[in-house]
Every structure is written in structure tokens, then in C-alpha cells.
Design a protein around this motif. Sequence first.
Motif, PDB file in Angstrom:
ATOM      1  N   GLN A  20       0.829  -1.208   0.000  1.00  0.00           N
ATOM      2  CA  GLN A  20       0.000   0.000   0.000  1.00  0.00           C
ATOM      3  C   GLN A  20       0.863   1.257   0.000  1.00  0.00           C
ATOM      4  O   GLN A  20       0.592   2.214  -0.745  1.00  0.00           O
ATOM      5  N   VAL A  21       1.907   1.262   0.817  1.00  0.00           N
ATOM      6  CA  VAL A  21       2.814   2.421   0.852  1.00  0.00           C
ATOM      7  C   VAL A  21       3.504   2.586  -0.500  1.00  0.00           C
ATOM      8  O   VAL A  21       3.640   3.705  -1.010  1.00  0.00           O
ATOM      9  N   ALA A  22       3.933   1.477  -1.084  1.00  0.00           N
ATOM     10  CA  ALA A  22       4.596   1.527  -2.400  1.00  0.00           C
ATOM     11  C   ALA A  22       3.654   2.094  -3.451  1.00  0.00           C
ATOM     12  O   ALA A  22       4.072   2.892  -4.310  1.00  0.00           O
ATOM     13  N   SER A  23       2.386   1.697  -3.391  1.00  0.00           N
ATOM     14  CA  SER A  23       1.398   2.193  -4.348  1.00  0.00           C
ATOM     15  C   SER A  23       1.193   3.699  -4.203  1.00  0.00           C
ATOM     16  O   SER A  23       1.112   4.429  -5.200  1.00  0.00           O
ATOM     17  N   ILE A  24       1.123   4.166  -2.962  1.00  0.00           N
ATOM     18  CA  ILE A  24       0.967   5.614  -2.714  1.00  0.00           C
ATOM     19  C   ILE A  24       2.185   6.372  -3.218  1.00  0.00           C
ATOM     20  O   ILE A  24       2.060   7.418  -3.878  1.00  0.00           O
ATOM     21  N   LEU A  25       3.376   5.853  -2.911  1.00  0.00           N
ATOM     22  CA  LEU A  25       4.613   6.500  -3.372  1.00  0.00           C
ATOM     23  C   LEU A  25       4.637   6.586  -4.891  1.00  0.00           C
ATOM     24  O   LEU A  25       4.942   7.641  -5.465  1.00  0.00           O
ATOM     25  N   ARG A  26       4.302   5.474  -5.547  1.00  0.00           N
ATOM     26  CA  ARG A  26       4.308   5.464  -7.012  1.00  0.00           C
ATOM     27  C   ARG A  26       3.295   6.456  -7.579  1.00  0.00           C
ATOM     28  O   ARG A  26       3.596   7.182  -8.532  1.00  0.00           O
ATOM     29  N   ASP A  27       2.113   6.508  -7.001  1.00  0.00           N
ATOM     30  CA  ASP A  27       1.081   7.440  -7.478  1.00  0.00           C
ATOM     31  C   ASP A  27       1.540   8.892  -7.378  1.00  0.00           C
ATOM     32  O   ASP A  27       1.300   9.696  -8.291  1.00  0.00           O
ATOM     33  N   GLU A  28       2.179   9.233  -6.272  1.00  0.00           N
ATOM     34  CA  GLU A  28       2.543  10.632  -6.030  1.00  0.00           C
ATOM     35  C   GLU A  28       3.740  11.101  -6.852  1.00  0.00           C
ATOM     36  O   GLU A  28       3.801  12.253  -7.259  1.00  0.00           O
ATOM     37  N   ALA A  42       4.737   9.584  -9.749  1.00  0.00           N
ATOM     38  CA  ALA A  42       4.616   9.203 -11.164  1.00  0.00           C
ATOM     39  C   ALA A  42       4.598  10.367 -12.143  1.00  0.00           C
ATOM     40  O   ALA A  42       5.254  10.310 -13.187  1.00  0.00           O
ATOM     41  N   PRO A  43       3.870  11.459 -11.852  1.00  0.00           N
ATOM     42  CA  PRO A  43       3.863  12.545 -12.835  1.00  0.00           C
ATOM     43  C   PRO A  43       5.200  13.262 -12.972  1.00  0.00           C
ATOM     44  O   PRO A  43       5.431  13.976 -13.949  1.00  0.00           O
ATOM     45  N   HIS A  44       6.075  13.070 -11.980  1.00  0.00           N
ATOM     46  CA  HIS A  44       7.306  13.863 -11.941  1.00  0.00           C
ATOM     47  C   HIS A  44       8.579  13.021 -11.913  1.00  0.00           C
ATOM     48  O   HIS A  44       9.665  13.575 -12.049  1.00  0.00           O
ATOM     49  N   GLY A  45       8.449  11.689 -11.731  1.00  0.00           N
ATOM     50  CA  GLY A  45       9.669  10.898 -11.633  1.00  0.00           C
ATOM     51  C   GLY A  45       9.415   9.416 -11.467  1.00  0.00           C
ATOM     52  O   GLY A  45       8.474   8.859 -12.030  1.00  0.00           O
ATOM     53  N   GLU A  84      11.884  -2.302   4.197  1.00  0.00           N
ATOM     54  CA  GLU A  84      10.759  -1.360   4.200  1.00  0.00           C
ATOM     55  C   GLU A  84      11.162   0.026   3.752  1.00  0.00           C
ATOM     56  O   GLU A  84      10.404   0.993   3.914  1.00  0.00           O
ATOM     57  N   GLU A  85      12.351   0.161   3.169  1.00  0.00           N
ATOM     58  CA  GLU A  85      12.848   1.458   2.696  1.00  0.00           C
ATOM     59  C   GLU A  85      12.487   1.648   1.223  1.00  0.00           C
ATOM     60  O   GLU A  85      12.861   0.834   0.372  1.00  0.00           O
ATOM     61  N   LEU A  86      11.757   2.727   0.934  1.00  0.00           N
ATOM     62  CA  LEU A  86      11.305   3.022  -0.421  1.00  0.00           C
ATOM     63  C   LEU A  86      11.799   4.404  -0.821  1.00  0.00           C
ATOM     64  O   LEU A  86      11.850   5.314   0.013  1.00  0.00           O
ATOM     65  N   LEU A  87      12.135   4.555  -2.082  1.00  0.00           N
ATOM     66  CA  LEU A  87      12.670   5.827  -2.578  1.00  0.00           C
ATOM     67  C   LEU A  87      11.851   6.355  -3.739  1.00  0.00           C
ATOM     68  O   LEU A  87      11.373   5.584  -4.573  1.00  0.00           O
ATOM     69  N   GLY A  88      11.719   7.663  -3.788  1.00  0.00           N
ATOM     70  CA  GLY A  88      11.165   8.343  -4.948  1.00  0.00           C
ATOM     71  C   GLY A  88      12.200   9.314  -5.475  1.00  0.00           C
ATOM     72  O   GLY A  88      13.005   9.864  -4.702  1.00  0.00           O
ATOM     73  N   ALA A  89      12.201   9.536  -6.754  1.00  0.00           N
ATOM     74  CA  ALA A  89      13.089  10.527  -7.365  1.00  0.00           C
ATOM     75  C   ALA A  89      12.248  11.384  -8.297  1.00  0.00           C
ATOM     76  O   ALA A  89      11.544  10.843  -9.161  1.00  0.00           O
TER      77      ALA A  89
END
Length: 384
Positions: free
Chosen positions: A282-290, A292-295, A303-308
Amino acid sequence: MTIFTANPHLLSTLAPFICFIVTVICLLTSIKIMRRYRHKQVFIILICGLGTAAIPQLLNAYAASSLQAVPESLYIISTIAGTISFIIINFVFMKMYAIGIRIRIAPILLLSLGAAIAIAASFLLAPYEIGGTKALGFPVLDFYMFILIITMLVVTRHIEMPAAYFISLCVMFSYQIALMLHQYVFEHSQPWLGALVMALPVLYYFLLFYLLLEWIMERLLTTYQSAILDGLTGLYVRRHFQKKLAEMIARKPAAVIFCDIDNFKSLNDTKGHHAADQALQQVASILRDEVAPHGIAGRYGGEELLGAIEIDKVKPQTIAERIRARVEQETIVTVSVGFCTTKESAELASLVKLADEAMYYSKSTGKNKVTSYRSIPAAYKNKA
């Protein structure tokens, strides 16, 4: 699927050659796949089916080029070969595409035996001479094929198969009706029916080639995705994330958002792996959604997830806060978030490390909060 009467029309000359060439291409492709595919039995059977299918096509091509009728014995052999190949190929494609279907030799042998019995029955009842000519028909076998195709359509309607497979069965169903009308009702007196009988097998074999090609592409895509995507979260694996991040920071100003699920080990211990995995997804899905438009988004480990994200049109603080707030509202966990931009460091490893430090500051000062690396007190940075 055999028509051996001489016909000077272009379609009757080209159609058998096209069918033969497409069958050979499918055969060679299957041989190539078999050498690399672990379930070799499936492709060995498919190769046998395609090799059998090539026999009537080759005889058709010979008849069309020489304008001579094929000897009766060869005609009978090729007719049986065409029927058996149809049975084998359809069983194999059901195994290749449908999950949980096991290919069994016994049904193939029984159905093939049924085809042989249908041929024998045709001879016992005396071969059908079309329009008083020497051209033979096998009404019992044709009726057998008609029932067989209907049965396959009914049986496979509940199996998850690609649309092209059902279209191929419908094409064969249309072919069988056209063939029976052409031979036993109109006795070759309608040229348009003859053209249809020639054209439909071409379409059928092209559909088989398409199905084989689609299967190959699906396996290639699955292999590629398993190499770049994490199996649990669907996010990029660390190595591919780093590759995409390097491309991003070489192109535009960017930020790394580092997320760590709070009290994840405790959740795992108290509610079990299933609940923990579900929360992680669920956290991964939220991270990807947020992002996605920018990176992009990736799983760094555990449990460590990264966004760029590229920060020329959006503020990393805004995206990071959205992620934190949505996780708190939509899941049973919270996340500690830290971020760092290329203004602090343009080097990939350092950028991730500084975002990690910002996340750790969030976790060590209360959790469920967002921290910018720039906002960390100097004393804490020096201590770190």
C-alpha cells in the motif's frame, strides 16, 4: 484442411505456398524456443504438430504448382495429418497460455484415433466423389472436425486465452462450414466458396504465428520486468532505480525522497508477514502514485522506499508531505520521510545518503514526519 483439385486461379496457387511458409516459420521458431525453454516437452509436441501440419501444406503447394492431382494414398495421409496437427497445435496452445492446464498425450491420441476412424468409416461407406470427378471427399471426417471445433470453442470459453486463439477457432469453424458446402452441397460449382476455402487456412496459420509471437513477447516482457521490478511492491529494484536516477540528475534538477515505514518490524511480529507485506504494498502504491507525474519510485531494501522527482515544476516538500499524509490516512502504518535535492549534492550516492540522513532525523525525532536535509540542524549533521 486439404484441397487438391487443380485450379489455375492465383489464389489457389498462392494460398498453399503461404500456408506452407508460415508453418515452416512457426516450426523453426518453435525449435529455437525449445532449445532455451525449460519445459521442452511442450515445444517438442508443438514441433511435432507443426511438422505434421507442413505435410498437407507441402502437398497442396505441389498440386498447385504442377496442376496435377495428388495420388489418392498421399491425399489420405495428408488429410489425416491435417486433422491430427490441428488437434496437437490446439492442445499445445491451451497449455502455453492457460494457467494450470497440463498437456496430456492420451486425449491427443484418442482424438487422433477418432480422426483415423472417421477416415476408415468414410471408406467403408465408399469415398465421396465430388460431382462425378475423381476428387474425393470424406464426409464423416469433415463432420468429425466440425463437432471437434465446436467442442473446443465450448470447452475453452471458460479458459483465459487470448482473443486471437478464439478467433483462430472461429476461422476454422468458418472454414469447415465453407468446405462442407463447397464439396457436398454445391460440388465445386461456386467459385466464391472455393476462394473462401483457400483463403481461410491462410488466415488461420497467420493467427497461429501471431499467437506464437505474442507468447514469446510476453515471456520476454516478463523476464525484463522481473529484472527491473521488485516482485512484491512493483517498484524498481535498487540497481535499476539508481540507473534511472543517474539519468535524471544528469538532465534536470532533482530530489530524492527517502521513505521508511515506522515500526515495521513490530507490525511483522504482531500481525504477521501477510499484514506487513500488504502494508508495504500500500505504501509503495501511494509512493508510485505521487511521484509518477514527476519521476520514478524504487525499493531500496526491506521497508525502505525511494522516490526521485524532477523539481523544476514541483516542490519536493509538497510531494513528500502528500506521501506521508496519504500513508497515515489510508493505511495502518506511518512513514518517516526525508528528502535531499541536487542543490545539496549532484552525486548519486551522496544524494541518496543525504536523503537517508534526513529520513533518519524524522524517525529519531518523533516519526511520521517529513524532513528536508537542508533543515537539519548543523550540530546533528556534524554528529552524523
